[in-house]
Design an enzyme around this catalytic site. Structure first.
Site, PDB file in Angstrom:
ATOM      1  CB  CYS A  83       4.562  10.286   8.075  1.00  0.00           C
ATOM      2  SG  CYS A  83       5.758   9.544   6.951  1.00  0.00           S
TER       3      CYS A  83
ATOM      4  CB  CYS B 211       2.573   3.958 -10.955  1.00  0.00           C
ATOM      5  SG  CYS B 211       1.052   4.771 -11.700  1.00  0.00           S
TER       6      CYS B 211
HETATM    7 FE    FE Z   1       4.629   8.203   5.523  1.00  0.00          FE
END
Ligand code: FE
Length: 132
Positions: A51, A120
């Site tokens: 996104c 991580c």
């Molecule tokens: Fe996102």
């Protein structure tokens, strides 16, 4: 407040590559030392590959030796969501993008100071934007 992004599985399949889809939407993990960012030391920001939300800064990146890009913290805590993950007989905390709900990786409590946390993160879940 960032507006949440919701897409159907079919829509994500069209937007993402097959490998991106498997990690971001199916919570997969890229093999260690294969991603494009674990060894990157350039200055910049790491955006959600799904996104585009800015998630991590190179200022908080460190070499964990794990083969995955590792950070002590996100740009701000509201960029990520944390969720218990008890899969594979392990107790872990999953890290997701707070805007689109995509899987990023896991956070562990064995990181360096000051946070002692180690985010991580899969390289494939990120897009690097170089500082200009
Ligand atoms: Fe996102």
């Amino acid at each position: 407040m960032t507006e949440k992004i919701e897409r159907s599985e079919e829509e994500w399949k069209q937007i993402l590559s097959r490998d991106e889809f498997l990690v971001l939407r199916k919570k997969g993990t890229e093999p260690a030392f294969t991603g494009k960012y674990y060894d990157l030391r350039e200055k910049g920001r790491y955006l959600c590959a799904a996104c585009g939300q800015e998630l991590f800064s190179s200022d908080d990146k460190f070499d964990s030796g794990t083969g995955w890009p590792s950070f002590t913290k996100p740009i701000s805590e509201d960029r990520v969501a944390r969720q218990e993950d008890n899969s594979y007989l392990m107790k872990r905390t999953e890290v997701l993008c707070s805007r689109c709900g995509s899987h990023l990786g896991h956070v562990f409590d064995d990181g360096p100071k000051p946070t002692a946390e180690r985010f991580c993160i899969n390289s494939i879940s990120l897009n690097f934007k170089k500082e200009d």
